[in-house]
Write a protein that holds these residues in place. Structure first.
Motif, short mmCIF file in Angstrom:
data_model
loop_
_atom_site.label_atom_id
_atom_site.label_comp_id
_atom_site.label_asym_id
_atom_site.label_seq_id
_atom_site.Cartn_x
_atom_site.Cartn_y
_atom_site.Cartn_z
N LEU A 1 53.61 41.34 33.32
CA LEU A 1 54.81 40.52 33.19
C LEU A 1 54.53 39.34 32.27
O LEU A 1 53.46 38.75 32.30
N GLY A 2 55.52 39.00 31.48
CA GLY A 2 55.40 37.88 30.57
C GLY A 2 56.13 36.67 31.09
O GLY A 2 56.75 36.70 32.16
N PRO A 3 56.11 35.56 30.33
CA PRO A 3 56.76 34.34 30.79
C PRO A 3 58.28 34.45 30.87
O PRO A 3 58.92 33.65 31.54
N GLY A 4 58.87 35.43 30.24
CA GLY A 4 60.32 35.59 30.29
C GLY A 4 60.81 36.51 31.39
O GLY A 4 62.01 36.60 31.63
N SER A 5 59.90 37.17 32.09
CA SER A 5 60.31 38.13 33.12
C SER A 5 61.04 37.46 34.28
O SER A 5 62.09 37.92 34.72
N PHE A 6 60.48 36.39 34.80
CA PHE A 6 61.08 35.73 35.96
C PHE A 6 62.43 35.11 35.62
O PHE A 6 63.41 35.33 36.36
N PRO A 7 62.56 34.34 34.52
CA PRO A 7 63.88 33.78 34.20
C PRO A 7 64.93 34.86 33.96
O PRO A 7 66.08 34.72 34.39
N ARG A 8 64.55 35.94 33.30
CA ARG A 8 65.52 37.02 33.07
C ARG A 8 65.91 37.71 34.36
O ARG A 8 67.08 38.02 34.57
N GLY A 9 64.92 37.92 35.24
CA GLY A 9 65.22 38.53 36.53
C GLY A 9 66.19 37.69 37.33
O GLY A 9 67.15 38.20 37.92
N LEU A 10 65.95 36.37 37.36
CA LEU A 10 66.87 35.49 38.06
C LEU A 10 68.24 35.46 37.40
O LEU A 10 69.26 35.36 38.09
N SER A 11 68.28 35.55 36.09
CA SER A 11 69.56 35.58 35.38
C SER A 11 70.38 36.79 35.80
O SER A 11 71.58 36.68 36.08
N PHE A 12 69.73 37.95 35.87
CA PHE A 12 70.44 39.15 36.28
C PHE A 12 70.86 39.07 37.74
O PHE A 12 71.95 39.53 38.10
N LEU A 13 70.03 38.47 38.60
CA LEU A 13 70.43 38.29 40.00
C LEU A 13 71.63 37.35 40.11
O LEU A 13 72.56 37.61 40.90
N LEU A 14 71.64 36.27 39.34
CA LEU A 14 72.79 35.37 39.34
C LEU A 14 74.05 36.10 38.91
O LEU A 14 75.11 35.95 39.53
N MET A 15 73.95 36.88 37.86
CA MET A 15 75.12 37.60 37.38
C MET A 15 75.60 38.63 38.41
O MET A 15 76.80 38.83 38.59
N ALA A 16 74.66 39.25 39.13
CA ALA A 16 75.05 40.21 40.17
C ALA A 16 75.76 39.51 41.32
O ALA A 16 76.79 39.99 41.81
N VAL A 17 75.25 38.36 41.74
CA VAL A 17 75.92 37.60 42.81
C VAL A 17 77.30 37.15 42.34
O VAL A 17 78.28 37.25 43.10
N GLY A 18 77.41 36.71 41.11
CA GLY A 18 78.72 36.32 40.57
C GLY A 18 79.68 37.49 40.53
O GLY A 18 80.87 37.34 40.85
N ALA A 19 79.19 38.67 40.18
CA ALA A 19 80.05 39.85 40.15
C ALA A 19 80.53 40.21 41.56
O ALA A 19 81.70 40.57 41.74
N VAL A 20 79.66 40.09 42.56
CA VAL A 20 80.07 40.36 43.94
C VAL A 20 81.17 39.38 44.36
O VAL A 20 82.16 39.78 44.99
N ILE A 21 81.02 38.12 44.00
CA ILE A 21 82.03 37.11 44.36
C ILE A 21 83.36 37.42 43.68
O ILE A 21 84.43 37.32 44.29
N VAL A 22 83.32 37.82 42.41
CA VAL A 22 84.55 38.16 41.68
C VAL A 22 85.23 39.37 42.32
O VAL A 22 86.45 39.38 42.53
N VAL A 23 84.45 40.40 42.65
CA VAL A 23 85.02 41.60 43.26
C VAL A 23 85.65 41.26 44.61
O VAL A 23 86.76 41.71 44.93
N GLN A 24 84.97 40.44 45.41
CA GLN A 24 85.53 40.03 46.70
C GLN A 24 86.81 39.22 46.51
O GLN A 24 87.77 39.37 47.27
N ALA A 25 86.83 38.37 45.51
CA ALA A 25 88.02 37.56 45.27
C ALA A 25 89.21 38.42 44.88
O ALA A 25 90.36 38.08 45.20
N LEU A 26 88.95 39.53 44.22
CA LEU A 26 90.04 40.40 43.78
C LEU A 26 90.46 41.42 44.84
O LEU A 26 91.55 41.98 44.75
N THR A 27 89.63 41.65 45.84
CA THR A 27 89.94 42.70 46.82
C THR A 27 90.25 42.18 48.22
O THR A 27 90.94 42.85 48.98
N VAL A 28 89.75 41.00 48.59
CA VAL A 28 89.95 40.48 49.94
C VAL A 28 91.06 39.43 49.90
O VAL A 28 91.06 38.54 49.07
#
Length: 158
Positions: free
Chosen positions: A29-56
């Motif tokens: 792993l390089g120095p960019g692995s952790f920030p990129r991994g967290l970026s993708f996790l943030l985007m996934a959490v944001g997507a879950v929130i958007v989907v819930q906002a549109l369906t619930v």
């Protein structure tokens, strides 16, 4: 929904900010692995929130009170401007000092007092005691224990 979109946008900004770091592969792993991994996790959490906002179906949002965010953000900006002072460099006019450096001894209580204005109800005695105690704690923590170069009272020489 807007909170989810904001989180996705923040994840994209973090992904862009870490784009110049090498990622690596597999166990290397390089120095960019952790920030990129967290970026993708943030985007996934944001997507879950958007989907819930549109369906619930949930309760309607009430009107937002602007007082709290204005005074809290104003307190943060005031702290940033007063702890080390504020200067402007205006092309053609040169450097202009807006505020002298006041240090933690003045900036700390001032910040907490302004932030207390965000509440509709406040007790000034409690606010003043709390701001004095928090300022003393911050001086002991940051200046004494951690030995950080934070100005305590530059107008008094320390």
């Amino acid at each position: 929904m807007f909170a989810g979109l904001f989180i996705i946008a923040f994840g994209l900004a973090c992904l862009w900010a870490s784009s110049n770091l090498t990622g690596g592969r597999g166990a290397n792993l390089g120095p960019g692995s952790f920030p990129r991994g967290l970026s993708f996790l943030l985007m996934a959490v944001g997507a879950v929130i958007v989907v819930q906002a549109l369906t619930v179906v949930g309760p309607r949002l009430e009107a937002w009170a602007i007082r709290g965010p204005v005074f809290v953000l104003g307190a943060v900006l005031l702290f940033a401007m007063t702890i080390r002072g504020t200067t402007l460099n205006i092309p053609g006019l040169g450097r202009t000092d807006l505020l002298p450096p006041l240090g933690l001894l003045v900036a700390g209580p001032l910040t907490l007092i302004v932030a207390s204005l965000a509440a509709n109800e406040r007790n000034w005695t409690q606010t003043l005691i709390f701001s004095a105690c928090m300022t003393a704690f911050c001086i002991l923590l940051f200046k004494v224990a951690l030995r950080l170069p934070i100005p305590v009272a530059p107008w008094a020489g320390w």
